[in-house]
Write an enzyme that holds these catalytic residues in place. Structure first.
Site, PDB file in Angstrom:
ATOM      1  N   VAL A  44       0.834  -1.209   0.000  1.00 33.53           N
ATOM      2  CA  VAL A  44       0.000   0.000   0.000  1.00 33.53           C
ATOM      3  C   VAL A  44       0.863   1.250   0.000  1.00 33.53           C
ATOM      4  O   VAL A  44       0.617   2.210  -0.739  1.00 33.53           O
ATOM      5  CB  VAL A  44      -0.971  -0.011   1.201  1.00 33.53           C
ATOM      6  CG1 VAL A  44      -1.745   1.309   1.277  1.00 33.53           C
ATOM      7  CG2 VAL A  44      -1.943  -1.176   1.102  1.00 33.53           C
ATOM      8  N   CYS A  45       1.910   1.244   0.820  1.00 32.47           N
ATOM      9  CA  CYS A  45       2.795   2.409   0.908  1.00 32.47           C
ATOM     10  C   CYS A  45       3.463   2.709  -0.430  1.00 32.47           C
ATOM     11  O   CYS A  45       3.628   3.873  -0.811  1.00 32.47           O
ATOM     12  CB  CYS A  45       3.859   2.182   1.974  1.00 32.47           C
ATOM     13  SG  CYS A  45       3.199   1.980   3.641  1.00 32.47           S
ATOM     14  N   THR A  46       3.842   1.676  -1.156  1.00 36.32           N
ATOM     15  CA  THR A  46       4.487   1.876  -2.447  1.00 36.32           C
ATOM     16  C   THR A  46       3.541   2.553  -3.424  1.00 36.32           C
ATOM     17  O   THR A  46       3.941   3.460  -4.172  1.00 36.32           O
ATOM     18  CB  THR A  46       4.990   0.532  -3.006  1.00 36.32           C
ATOM     19  OG1 THR A  46       5.894  -0.061  -2.061  1.00 36.32           O
ATOM     20  CG2 THR A  46       5.704   0.720  -4.331  1.00 36.32           C
ATOM     21  N   GLU A  48       1.113   4.520  -2.622  1.00 38.01           N
ATOM     22  CA  GLU A  48       0.890   5.888  -2.158  1.00 38.01           C
ATOM     23  C   GLU A  48       2.051   6.803  -2.536  1.00 38.01           C
ATOM     24  O   GLU A  48       1.845   7.940  -3.003  1.00 38.01           O
ATOM     25  CB  GLU A  48       0.674   5.899  -0.650  1.00 38.01           C
ATOM     26  CG  GLU A  48      -0.651   5.281  -0.245  1.00 38.01           C
ATOM     27  CD  GLU A  48      -0.866   5.315   1.251  1.00 38.01           C
ATOM     28  OE1 GLU A  48      -2.010   5.489   1.666  1.00 38.01           O
ATOM     29  OE2 GLU A  48       0.123   5.173   2.003  1.00 38.01           O
ATOM     30  N   PHE A  49       3.263   6.332  -2.339  1.00 36.37           N
ATOM     31  CA  PHE A  49       4.416   7.133  -2.737  1.00 36.37           C
ATOM     32  C   PHE A  49       4.399   7.373  -4.245  1.00 36.37           C
ATOM     33  O   PHE A  49       4.759   8.453  -4.723  1.00 36.37           O
ATOM     34  CB  PHE A  49       5.719   6.444  -2.324  1.00 36.37           C
ATOM     35  CG  PHE A  49       6.239   6.900  -0.994  1.00 36.37           C
ATOM     36  CD1 PHE A  49       7.205   7.881  -0.919  1.00 36.37           C
ATOM     37  CD2 PHE A  49       5.758   6.354   0.187  1.00 36.37           C
ATOM     38  CE1 PHE A  49       7.697   8.312   0.309  1.00 36.37           C
ATOM     39  CE2 PHE A  49       6.229   6.774   1.415  1.00 36.37           C
ATOM     40  CZ  PHE A  49       7.199   7.754   1.479  1.00 36.37           C
TER      41      PHE A  49
END
Length: 215
Positions: A44-46, A48-49
């Site tokens: 998920v973080c990837t 978002e970035f």
């Protein structure tokens, strides 16, 4: 201590993949968005970035600097940026804080004071580090949002909120629900009808305490 709306953010000196910076110097005379993540190389973080990287022109248009935060180290951040570019199709040129000592995470009240990074940790150990902070040129916190681990953030909403904050600050108005740039705005209750007429021209009275106008 909790960091509340209109509090001045702590002027921490932090390490990033682009060198050492102080938060106040980073913000400077700009607006800033600080967005945090519990761990590099997570799905998920990837995404978002990648979404933030895609919006580089939009941040610049709004005079806004972007700062990522993760509790992994500088070398991990540098490697992770390759994955972010692959996933998002845009180069993540903004710096990412290496908050390995959790100083920023604790100062911004994302983790309790007693938190630490255990050996073999998972994202769950720093799960609450899933926040967005919008900072004004006065170095004060203007807005914060916190998300759970399993819901990706909507950065179109971050942009919309940023537009609302900049419009409210620049025009002395408020924005109604679901407002977007170009929509009518709210005239503050403290402004008299006479002063509202002088400043905005025509306005629409919906309720005695709710007056709408165009900018």
């Amino acid at each position: 201590m909790s960091l509340r709306i209109n509090d001045t953010i702590p002027n921490l000196t932090v390490e990033t993949d682009q060198g050492t910076v102080s938060l106040h110097d980073f913000v400077g005379d700009n607006w800033a968005v600080i967005f945090s993540h519990p761990k590099d190389f997570t799905p998920v973080c990837t995404t978002e970035f990648g979404a933030v990287a895609q919006l580089a022109d939009e941040w610049e248009k709004r005079g806004t600097k972007v700062l990522g935060v993760s509790v992994d180290g500088v070398e991990d951040h540098k490697k992770w940026k390759g994955d972010i570019k692959t996933a998002g199709g845009a180069d993540p040129t903004f710096p990412i804080v290496a908050d390995t000592g959790l100083e920023l995470s604790k100062a911004f009240d994302m983790l309790p004071a007693e938190a630490y990074l255990p050996d073999g940790r998972t994202p769950n150990d720093t799960a609450t580090v899933r926040s967005v902070f919008i900072i004004g040129p006065d170095k004060q916190l203007k807005l914060s949002m916190t998300y759970p681990m399993n819901v990706g953030r909507n950065f179109a909403e971050v942009l919309r909120a940023l537009d609302g904050l900049q419009t409210a600050a620049g025009q002395g108005v408020a924005t109604p629900a679901n407002w977007n740039v170009g929509d009518d705005v709210v005239i503050p209750v403290a402004v008299s009808d006479e002063d509202a007429k002088a400043k905005f021209g025509d306005f629409r009275t919906v309720l005695p305490y709710l007056r709408m106008t165009k900018l």
